[in-house]
Scaffold this active site. Structure first.
Site, PDB file in Angstrom:
ATOM      1  N   LYS A   8       0.921  -1.163  -0.082  1.00 10.28           N
ATOM      2  CA  LYS A   8       0.054  -0.084  -0.079  1.00 10.28           C
ATOM      3  C   LYS A   8       0.995   0.924   0.050  1.00 10.28           C
ATOM      4  O   LYS A   8       2.115   1.295   0.452  1.00 10.28           O
ATOM      5  CB  LYS A   8      -0.734   0.072   1.206  1.00 10.28           C
ATOM      6  N   PRO A  90       9.873  -4.519   0.245  1.00 13.98           N
ATOM      7  CA  PRO A  90      10.898  -4.142   1.346  1.00 13.98           C
ATOM      8  C   PRO A  90      10.365  -3.625   2.502  1.00 13.98           C
ATOM      9  O   PRO A  90       9.091  -3.428   2.805  1.00 13.98           O
ATOM     10  CB  PRO A  90      11.784  -2.996   0.685  1.00 13.98           C
ATOM     11  N   ALA A  93       9.592   0.255   4.840  1.00 14.17           N
ATOM     12  CA  ALA A  93       9.424   1.323   3.907  1.00 14.17           C
ATOM     13  C   ALA A  93       8.209   1.954   3.679  1.00 14.17           C
ATOM     14  O   ALA A  93       8.065   3.146   2.836  1.00 14.17           O
ATOM     15  CB  ALA A  93       9.438  -0.017   2.533  1.00 14.17           C
ATOM     16  N   GLY A  94       7.339   1.964   4.715  1.00 14.35           N
ATOM     17  CA  GLY A  94       6.151   2.435   4.540  1.00 14.35           C
ATOM     18  C   GLY A  94       5.118   1.932   3.651  1.00 14.35           C
ATOM     19  O   GLY A  94       4.283   2.606   3.159  1.00 14.35           O
ATOM     20  N   GLY A  96       3.558  -1.131   4.066  1.00 13.41           N
ATOM     21  CA  GLY A  96       2.826  -2.119   4.682  1.00 13.41           C
ATOM     22  C   GLY A  96       3.040  -3.560   4.276  1.00 13.41           C
ATOM     23  O   GLY A  96       2.103  -4.232   4.177  1.00 13.41           O
ATOM     24  N   GLY A  97       4.305  -3.872   4.079  1.00 15.23           N
ATOM     25  CA  GLY A  97       4.655  -5.144   3.720  1.00 15.23           C
ATOM     26  C   GLY A  97       3.854  -6.479   4.598  1.00 15.23           C
ATOM     27  O   GLY A  97       3.289  -7.373   4.246  1.00 15.23           O
ATOM     28  N   GLY A  98       4.289  -6.262   5.929  1.00 13.35           N
ATOM     29  CA  GLY A  98       3.962  -7.038   6.960  1.00 13.35           C
ATOM     30  C   GLY A  98       2.477  -7.298   7.060  1.00 13.35           C
ATOM     31  O   GLY A  98       1.805  -8.307   7.157  1.00 13.35           O
ATOM     32  N   SER A  99       1.951  -6.070   7.129  1.00 13.63           N
ATOM     33  CA  SER A  99       0.363  -5.843   7.047  1.00 13.63           C
ATOM     34  C   SER A  99      -0.438  -6.644   5.875  1.00 13.63           C
ATOM     35  O   SER A  99      -1.247  -7.426   6.023  1.00 13.63           O
ATOM     36  CB  SER A  99      -0.080  -4.516   7.249  1.00 13.63           C
ATOM     37  N   ASP A 132      -2.128  -1.389   9.810  1.00 15.15           N
ATOM     38  CA  ASP A 132      -2.391  -1.103   8.421  1.00 15.15           C
ATOM     39  C   ASP A 132      -3.186  -2.306   7.843  1.00 15.15           C
ATOM     40  O   ASP A 132      -3.537  -2.679   6.891  1.00 15.15           O
ATOM     41  CB  ASP A 132      -1.153  -1.123   7.834  1.00 15.15           C
TER      42      ASP A 132
END
Length: 279
Positions: A8, A90, A93-94, A96-99, A132
Site C-alpha cells: 500500500k 521491502p 518502507a512505509g 505495509g509489507g507485513g500488514s 495497517d
C-alpha cells in the site's frame, strides 16, 4: 494455494492528535499498488504452524503468526498451516509489507476453512494484528481514520504509475511517531486530496498531497531529503514519502519521465521500481 499480497501507499497522511488509548488519531488516504509478496499456504499435519519468509529475515513473532493465532482463536478451527512467503515488498518502507502478508493469509484461511467471515468481521480481527492490516484487508482506494480501523471507500477507479525509491536504511514507525510528538504538529487538509482523487485531477493532487510523518522521518534519516532532491533532478513534478518511510514516491503524468528517472536512480539506491497505484 498461492495468493498475492499487494503493498500500500499513503497519498495523504495527517495526524490529528493522540487518542485516549494512546494511539495516534490518523486521517489518511491509502491505495493498493502493483507490488506484491507471493504467499503459498497449505494445511499442515505437523501440529504447529510453519511460517517461512524467503528473501528477508523476519522475527519469529511477526504479523503473519499473530494473524493466524487470532484467526484460530476467533473462529475456533484447529488446522495448522504451512506458509511460505516470497518477499518483494521491502521492510521499514512505509509500504505495509507485513500488514499485507497478514491480511492475505487471513483471507486465505477464511476461504480454506469456509468461515464465511465478511470484511467487517475480518477487520475486527485484523485491527488487533496491526494498524495497517484493516486497510490491507480492504485493499481499495479508501479514507482511513482512527488508528487505522475506520475505513471509508473512496469512489474512484483511477489508476496511474509512480516511481518508488528506497534507500538501504529503513525508518522505525514508533520512532517516527515519537519524533512527530515532539514536532510542531502541522495539520493538512485531507478533504482536498480526496477531492482530487474523485475528480482524477493530477494537478490538484500534486499540490494537496502531504505526509505529516515526512519531516520527522527525515530528521531520523537525512538521506530521505537527498532522495527527494535526486528525484526532482530527474524531472519528476512531485515527490513525497509513503507512511513513516523510508520509501519516497515520485509522481509524473509522463510515463517516459518515470522510466528515465528509474534508470538514472537505480545505480544509487537499493530499491527503485515503477508501480501502478489503485491496482
Amino acid at each position: 494455494m498461492k495468493r498475492y499480497a499487494p503493498a500500500k501507499i499513503n497519498i495523504a497522511l495527517n495526524i490529528k492528535g493522540v487518542l485516549e488509548n494512546g494511539y495516534h488519531d490518523l486521517d489518511m488516504i491509502m491505495a493498493p499498488i502493483s507490488l506484491y509478496d507471493e504467499i503459498e499456504i497449505e494445511p499442515s499435519d505437523q501440529g504447529q504452524d510453519e511460517i517461512v519468509f524467503v528473501g528477508m529475515e523476519i522475527p519469529k513473532h511477526n504479523t503473519v503468526q499473530k494473524a493466524v493465532e487470532l484467526m484460530r482463536q476467533a473462529a475456533g478451527f484447529s488446522t495448522h498451516y504451512s506458509i511460505r512467503i516470497h518477499k518483494n515488498i521491502p521492510s521499514q518502507a512505509g509500504l505495509g509489507g507485513g500488514s499485507a502478508d497478514a491480511a492475505c493469509v487471513m483471507h486465505a484461511i477464511n476461504e480454506m476453512e469456509m468461515l464465511c467471515l465478511d470484511t467487517e468481521q475480518l477487520i475486527e480481527i485484523g485491527k488487533k494484528v496491526g494498524a495497517d492490516v484493516p486497510f490491507c484487508l480492504f485493499s481499495r482506494w479508501a479514507r482511513v481514520q482512527g488508528f487505522g480501523e475506520v475505513i471509508q471507500p473512496i469512489q474512484s477507479d483511477w489508476k496511474f504509475s509512480i516511481l518508488l525509491v528506497k534507500p538501504k536504511e529503513g525508518v522505525s514507525t514508533p520512532e517516527a511517531f515519537k519524533m512527530w510528538d515532539r514536532s510542531n504538529r502541522v495539520q493538512y487538509d485531507v478533504d482536498l486530496v480526496q477531492r482530487a482523487l474523485e475528480k482524477e485531477n493530477a494537478e490538484l493532487l500534486f499540490t494537496t498531497m502531504a505526509n505529516a510523518l515526512e519531516s520527522p522521518s527525515q530528521e531520523l534519516l537525512p538521506v530521505l531529503e537527498q532522495i527527494k532532491d535526486d528525484i526532482y533532478g530527474e524531472g519528476i513534478v512531485q515527490a513525497m514519502m509513503s507512511g513513516s518511510g523510508s520509501t519516497i514516491m515520485g509522481f509524473s503524468v509522463d510515463e517516459e519521465v518515470l522510466e528515465y528517472a528509474k534508470k538514472q536512480l537505480e545505480p544509487y539506491y537499493e530499491f527503485v521500481e515503477i508501480v501502478q497505484v489503485g491496482s
